[in-house]
Design an enzyme around this catalytic site. Structure first.
Site: not given
Ligand code: VG1
Ligand code: CO
Length: 593
Positions: A151-152, A318, A320-321, A416, A316
């Site tokens: 992801s990010h 992938d 989704d953000r 998302k 981001d």
């Molecule tokens: C973070 C965010 C959460 C989100 C998750 C996955 O998790 O706070 O809201 O759903 O990332 O997003 P954490 O446990 O690090 O707070 V992504 O865009 O990484 O799939």
């Molecule tokens: Co993501």
């Protein structure tokens, strides 16, 4: 699995009718038939620490690419899923294009074939943004899908890699499944690997190996088709082709680069210059593909300049953000989902018959709750992470939801959805400007947001992240906060604030009754203000503390304040209560949003 086997796509049946061996669509499709697949049983030994976090398993890429690290986890997944789900099924595979995805794809394909999967749909070049993967699972009626992404988190040989599994309605696997996978990772001793060559993923088409087949699909098609059903593309096009409207979408060299040009430019008519950093790179060009005010600094600079575009957005790793900006204006994700929900019925055809319900993760500011109250629909408060929304959507009780962490989405998929959020905002802007002549006074992002505050009040919100801390002191801090929350009493004074309650958030899923505990320590005051602490579950090493601060302001005269100023007293109280500096040794956060 009846559902997965009963269907054959036109392309697959056409190629199998010919028995393969010829190019059926010159230049884009190839078909190759092989004898029955033989399965090798490869010995392996369990590897520690393969426990799924908030969203999939994430580790350093060097860890994932070493030995059987990935194969062990994938084999454990196949062992954890009900046999009927796997045998003869279709599954989906794609990812955000980061380093190691190509090699990982081939490992996953061999394990899928070796474990009885009949067909794998793979995004071309191994590409699928997370919401598109969810859309493909649903469109192809697959039993599930793999998303290769951290992801990010940054990518590349020295950065992060990750994998998530989504189930048959396209939703992130529930904890019941991820816990079972973790169990199998502790005993796995055999990898069932099909003895097949690597598959060329750069060309769309079907490759057959006996009973097993791989269909490489265009990563955009299914998803775009769905988005066209959700939105009024003509309405959005009327905005993007205006001579007096400018947008900038920053793909941050991540996967939405593969979607932005086809969707915003080719179909919706935006200027080609509207998309920046639009070529996906294996290391995101060295960047940190997290769309927030810190890491999307290039976009932020443009949007806060003198001749800023009307609309700015970023996504981001992938896809989704999303981050939404107006001309010299930032929309918090908590406000963004509330504004989308408040305008959805008017501006987005998919919602024209009304919203079923709304939901947000617990730390997300409560702006959405006020919209739900106004619309007279249910509003759910779930733990952090998208997996908790899926059941509500499947049960027909949830239409639009979001998280403060720049995640916004709806029940068209079960993830998302960054591009969806951008299109939702463009729909609102297009609708509000339909009758404004070119060159006239356009309604912008800032005006829409301020009107929303005037109607519903403003929920000031900020999140402080302390990244890369040591784990033990952070755990100790959370323990101490838990103890303080347990001891706290209604009516206790914290500066000018009076405590309503304090607890460690616990969620009982209203659909299946499953319980998620220890989801964040929160102190909630009588005026609705809150501070919350939790540890991130998406890091690949060490610990990240997240501190969330929220305060409601009904008075329009005070709504224009800077969030950091408005929240300063509460931030000081939260830091004092948690003793964060003492525990972590950190005087200031690494990221403020
Ligand atoms: C973070 C965010 C959460 C989100 C998750 C996955 O998790 O706070 O809201 O759903 O990332 O997003 P954490 O446990 O690090 O707070 V992504 O865009 O990484 O799939
Ligand atoms: Co993501």
């Amino acid at each position: 699995c009846m559902r997965a086997c009963a269907r054959a796509t036109p392309l697959a049946s056409a190629t199998s009718a010919r028995g393969g061996g010829k190019n059926s669509r010159a230049g884009t499709t190839k078909t190759r038939a092989m004898a029955t697949v033989t399965v090798k049983e490869v010995a392996t030994t369990p590897i520690e620490g393969q426990k799924t976090g908030t969203s999939g398993l994430r580790k350093k890429a060097a860890v994932f690419s070493e030995g059987n690290y990935l194969a062990n986890w994938v084999q454990s997944l196949f062992s954890a899923l009900p046999r009927d789900d796997v045998e003869g099924s279709s599954m989906v595979l794609g990812g955000d294009g980061r380093w190691f995805n190509k090699e990982a794809s081939q490992i996953i394909l061999k394990l899928a074939a070796g474990n009885g999967v009949k067909k794998m749909y793979v995004g071309r070049d191994g590409y699928l943004c997370t919401p598109a993967a969810s859309a493909v699972i649903r469109a192809r009626e697959a039993v599930g899908g793999f998303i290769m992404s951290a992801s990010h988190n940054p990518g590349g040989p020295t950065e992060d890699w990750g994998i998530k599994f989504n189930y048959s309605s396209g939703e992130p696997a529930p904890e019941k499944i991820t816990d079972a996978i973790y169990g199998f990772t502790q005993t796995v001793d055999t990898l069932k690997m099909a003895d097949i060559p690597d598959v060329d993923l750069s060309v769309c088409g079907v490759t057959k190996f006996g009973d097993f087949e791989v269909e490489v699909i265009d990563p955009v098609d299914d998803y775009l088709k769905l988005l066209k059903q959700v939105f009024d593309f003509d309405l959005i096009k009327s905005l993007l082709t205006r001579a007096d409207f400018k947008m900038q979408f920053d793909a941050m060299h991540a996967i939405t680069g593969a979607y932005a040009k086809p969707i915003f430019v080719d179909v919706l008519g935006a200027d080609a210059n509207s998309v920046v950093n639009g070529v996906p790179k294996e290391d995101f060009a060295g960047g940190h593909p997290d769309p927030n005010l810190t890491y999307a600094e290039e976009l932020v600079k443009v949007m806060y300049s003198a001749d800023a575009p009307d609309f700015g957005a970023a996504s981001d790793g992938d896809g989704d953000r999303n981050m939404i900006l107006g001309n010299n204006f930032f929309v918090t994700p908590s406000d963004s989902v509330a504004i989308i929900a408040a305008n959805a019925v008017d501006c987005i055809p998919y919602f024209k018959s009304g919203l079923k319900g709304l939901a947000r993760s617990m730390p997300t500011a409560a702006a959405l709750d006020r919209v739900a109250a106004g619309l007279g629909v249910e509003c759910f408060e779930t733990p952090t992470g998208w997996k908790f929304f899926g059941n509500l959507m499947d049960a027909g009780r949830l239409s639009v939801c979001g998280e403060e962490s720049f995640g916004t989405g709806a029940d068209h998929v079960r993830e998302k959805d960054g591009p969806w959020a951008v299109l939702a905002w463009l729909s609102i802007l297009a609708y509000r400007n339909e009758d404004v002549p070119v060159g006239g006074e356009k309604v912008g992002v800032e005006q829409i947001t301020k009107e929303h505050w005037a109607k519903y009040g403003r929920n000031f919100f900020s999140r402080y992240d302390y990244e890369g801390c040591e784990s033990d002191p952070c755990n100790a801090m959370v323990e101490s906060l838990r103890a303080k929350a347990a001891a706290a009493k209604k009516g206790d004074k914290y500066g000018d604030y009076e405590l309503d309650f304090a607890d460690d958030f616990e969620y009982t899923d209203p659909i299946d009754g499953s319980v998620a505990k220890k989801q964040g320590v929160r102190f909630v005051f009588t005026d609705g203000s809150r501070f919350i602490f939790r540890l991130s579950g998406t890091g690949s090493s060490g610990a990240t503390v997240r501190m969330y601060i929220e305060q409601y302001e009904a008075d329009p005269a005070k709504q224009g304040a800077d969030a950091q100023d408005a929240l300063a007293p509460l931030i000081a109280i939260a830091l004092e209560t948690s003793q964060l500096a003492k525990f972590t040794g950190r005087e200031s956060p690494t990221v403020i949003t």
